[in-house]
Design a protein around this motif. Structure first.
Motif, short mmCIF file in Angstrom:
data_model
loop_
_atom_site.label_atom_id
_atom_site.label_comp_id
_atom_site.label_asym_id
_atom_site.label_seq_id
_atom_site.Cartn_x
_atom_site.Cartn_y
_atom_site.Cartn_z
N SER A 269 -6.77 5.27 7.69
CA SER A 269 -6.93 4.23 6.66
C SER A 269 -8.07 4.56 5.71
O SER A 269 -9.24 4.58 6.10
CB SER A 269 -7.20 2.88 7.33
N ARG A 270 -7.76 4.79 4.46
CA ARG A 270 -8.83 5.04 3.48
C ARG A 270 -9.71 3.80 3.26
O ARG A 270 -10.93 3.94 3.12
CB ARG A 270 -8.24 5.53 2.15
N PRO A 271 -9.14 2.58 3.24
CA PRO A 271 -10.02 1.41 3.13
C PRO A 271 -11.05 1.32 4.25
O PRO A 271 -12.15 0.79 4.04
CB PRO A 271 -9.03 0.23 3.19
N ILE A 272 -10.73 1.83 5.45
CA ILE A 272 -11.68 1.78 6.57
C ILE A 272 -12.62 2.98 6.54
O ILE A 272 -13.84 2.83 6.57
CB ILE A 272 -10.93 1.69 7.91
N VAL A 273 -12.06 4.19 6.51
CA VAL A 273 -12.88 5.40 6.60
C VAL A 273 -13.78 5.56 5.38
O VAL A 273 -15.00 5.75 5.50
CB VAL A 273 -12.00 6.66 6.78
N THR A 274 -13.18 5.47 4.20
CA THR A 274 -13.97 5.65 2.97
C THR A 274 -14.55 4.32 2.48
O THR A 274 -15.74 4.23 2.17
CB THR A 274 -13.10 6.30 1.87
N GLY A 275 -13.70 3.27 2.44
CA GLY A 275 -14.14 1.98 1.91
C GLY A 275 -15.25 1.33 2.72
O GLY A 275 -16.29 0.95 2.17
N VAL A 276 -15.06 1.22 4.03
CA VAL A 276 -16.05 0.54 4.86
C VAL A 276 -17.18 1.48 5.26
O VAL A 276 -18.35 1.22 5.00
CB VAL A 276 -15.40 -0.08 6.13
N ALA A 313 -7.68 9.88 4.10
CA ALA A 313 -8.48 8.69 4.41
C ALA A 313 -9.97 8.95 4.25
O ALA A 313 -10.74 8.03 3.98
CB ALA A 313 -8.18 8.22 5.84
N GLY A 314 -10.37 10.22 4.44
CA GLY A 314 -11.79 10.55 4.27
C GLY A 314 -12.45 11.20 5.46
O GLY A 314 -13.67 11.38 5.46
N ASN A 315 -11.70 11.56 6.50
CA ASN A 315 -12.31 12.24 7.65
C ASN A 315 -12.78 13.63 7.24
O ASN A 315 -12.06 14.37 6.58
CB ASN A 315 -11.30 12.36 8.79
N ASP A 316 -13.99 13.99 7.67
CA ASP A 316 -14.53 15.32 7.38
C ASP A 316 -14.11 16.34 8.43
O ASP A 316 -13.96 17.52 8.13
CB ASP A 316 -16.06 15.27 7.34
N ILE A 317 -13.96 15.87 9.67
CA ILE A 317 -13.52 16.73 10.76
C ILE A 317 -12.26 16.11 11.37
O ILE A 317 -12.27 14.95 11.77
CB ILE A 317 -14.61 16.90 11.83
N ILE A 318 -11.19 16.89 11.39
CA ILE A 318 -9.92 16.44 11.98
C ILE A 318 -9.81 17.12 13.33
O ILE A 318 -9.65 18.33 13.43
CB ILE A 318 -8.73 16.78 11.05
N GLU A 319 -9.93 16.30 14.37
CA GLU A 319 -10.09 16.82 15.73
C GLU A 319 -8.75 16.87 16.47
O GLU A 319 -8.01 15.90 16.51
CB GLU A 319 -11.07 15.90 16.49
#
Length: 563
Positions: A269-276, A313-319
């Motif tokens: 979710s971009r609203p959560i990862v980046t927005g919040v 969504a904005g994650n820097d590391i995709i695990e």
């Protein structure tokens, strides 16, 4: 001599700027590496893949192939042995064109994953401790272990507020149900690690503590209001960000108050990862997805779609992508289509490279295998485990005088849930010479239980320990109803002290236990905690721990008996 060097290096590192501070200025090494990478290799820097040392040569070779061909950014190690792992890290680093960032889930240290290494107490056990400097010191020791093994990042601490006793996935991994306690202890832990040069990760944002579903198996729903999430679940993360934590891991949860998209995990979710997280909370560090192979993500977003969404969504590391090669290809296509700005993409890749620089990978040196096992099991670390255990012991009912009872009287020491005499029983036997030791299996027959109850009537006083031998101490014991009733019957004895080497929530699963003369919560079954409990009973230490969670109306968060 090696240990002395280790602590000199820890203190020296404390003078260095934090990872978050390091992001505020340009870095020539980062810029240089970034310029040399193709777009595909830049995307690959955001991917961390799974590694083991207990799955055989073919598995190890398959990871080597991914490292060599895809040039991923990092590895996440799981089960195995320390020497094998350090050796394998050396092998993988040799074939990586950009040094790999090596991570592990080590909430209670390297021993969470590796054999022949020290495990520190679970976070719920630590939640009872009143002296947070001990937890800071633990962070420093864990950082030394990670760095000695050739690792640079710990996916910890867990900063979830565990306000659901039936939580199947967090529970004992949390510092407790008090958001202030969770925040202060989480900060002490990660500051210890970061001051000693280790990258850290608060998890699982925005809070996984009040769920009934394990996100490894399905997508949990968090049905709370934004006000509730901000004031309770979000509090420890907000405090951690303000205190300078280097990383935050996103949970896989459906949170309608933050994003109304049906069945969308928060990780995507971009609203959560980046927005919040990035915009509202102004978090500048590494945003790490929880494992992308988990069912909470794969159930609704299969075939690589989850990886692309996590990236957007904005994650820097995709695990732990199910297929990093496929994911990199799909993300490259999304960038080409303009679904993310070039500047944002560049910033995120450089953020990962900056983490590598901060951790010293720009001057990478091979991990020495000589004396590795001895270094990881050094006396200072063992001593700290005992200090932490001593500080966690919690007298939840009774007083110090009721604990000790009379060492000259006829004493029964009963271990429940075990088949052999325990460390705790042996320690008490040294002080109570007129003793008899008994063990009761968790599946003992009614006849066996009744026979022992009759025998115990012939004793002046009874010490009973409740032992959970399971690897994951759940909030309910796997004892039969007859064994639980046996514990209740013993508690009714005029002089009975019960010690619980199990999840604190299990006390609520033992009706009648509150009738004992004194009750001690020890949180988990370890040799160190058994030593600590015996010391508390025999007057060698004053139990200063406080309950980190509310068990029932009789035993509430922060409680302890009279000293």
């Amino acid at each position: 001599m090696i240990t002395l060097v280790c602590f000199i290096s820890i203190n020296a590192f404390a003078q260095k700027e934090s990872y978050i501070q390091s992001l505020q200025h340009q870095n020539q090494w980062v810029d240089s590496v970034y310029k040399k990478l193709s777009k595909k290799k830049k995307i690959a820097q955001l991917f961390f893949v799974r590694a083991h040392t207990n799955l055989g040569q073919a598995y190890e070779d398959s990871v080597a192939k991914v490292v060599k061909k895809e040039q991923v950014g990092g590895l996440v190690f799981f089960q195995g042995g320390p020497v094998r792992q350090a050796s394998l890290i050396n092998r993988y680093q040799k074939i990586a064109k950009v040094p790999l960032l090596i991570a592990m889930d080590g909430e209670w240290g390297a021993g969470m994953r590796l054999d022949s290494t020290i495990s520190y107490p679970y976070q719920m056990t630590l939640g009872a401790i009143q002296d947070n400097t001990l937890i800071y010191k633990m962070g420093q020791q864990i950082a030394y272990d990670f760095k000695r093994l050739g690792m640079q990042m710990n996916f910890g601490p867990d900063m979830d507020v565990n306000n659901n006793p039936n939580n199947p996935v967090i529970n004992y991994r949390s510092f407790g149900d008090n958001k202030y306690n969770v925040a202060t202890k989480g900060i002490a832990y990660f500051k210890g690690m970061q001051d000693a040069g280790l990258l850290t990760t608060a998890k699982h944002f925005p809070g996984h503590g009040d769920t009934n579903t394990d996100s490894h198996l399905d997508l949990p729903l968090l049905p709370f209001t934004r006000l509730r999430l901000d004031s309770l679940e979000g509090y420890p993360f907000r405090e951690a960000i303000n205190a300078g934590i280097s990383g935050v891991m996103i949970a896989h949860m459906d949170i309608p108050a933050l994003d109304t998209t049906k069945n969308l995990p928060s990780t995507l979710s971009r609203p959560i990862v980046t927005g919040v997280l990035k915009d509202s909370l102004r978090f500048k560090g590494l945003v790490v997805s929880d494992a992308m192979e988990m069912k909470a993500v794969q159930k609704y977003f299969p075939d690589g779609e989850a990886d692309v969404r996590a990236f957007l969504a904005g994650n820097d590391i995709i695990e732990l992508s199910e297929n990093s090669k496929r994911a990199i290809k799909k993300i490259k296509k999304a960038i080409r289509k303009g679904e993310i700005s070039k500047e944002e993409f560049k910033e995120r890749v450089k953020k990962v490279l900056a983490a590598k620089y901060w951790a010293g990978l720009n001057n990478y040196t091979e991990t020495s295998l000589g004396t590795l096992t001895d270094d990881l099991n050094r006396p200072e670390a063992t001593s700290l485990v005992q200090q932490l255990s001593d500080a966690a012991i919690t007298l939840v009912k009774g007083s110090a005088s009721l604990l000790k009872m009379d060492p000259l009287l006829k004493t029964a020491v009963v271990g429940v849930g075990v088949t052999q005499i325990t460390v705790f029983q042996k320690e008490l036997a040294k002080k109570y010479e007129n003793n008899s030791l008994f063990t009761i299996n968790k599946n003992a027959s009614p006849a066996e239980l009744n026979a022992l109850l009759i025998t115990l009537k012939g004793y002046d006083q009874v010490y009973l320990s409740v032992n959970d031998t399971r690897l994951r101490p759940a909030s309910k014991l796997d004892y039969t109803a007859d064994v639980k009733q046996f514990i209740s019957n013993v508690a009714a004895h005029n002089n009975s002290v019960i010690t619980v080497f199990a999840n604190a929530y299990t006390i609520a699963d033992l009706p009648g236990i509150e009738n004992c003369s004194a009750l001690i919560a020890c949180y988990q079954l370890t040799d160190a905690l058994q030593q600590s409990a015996a010391k508390a009973i025999t007057g060698q230490l004053v139990p200063t721990g406080r309950l980190p969670v509310s068990i029932n109306k009789d035993f509430l968060t922060g409680m302890r008996g009279s000293l």
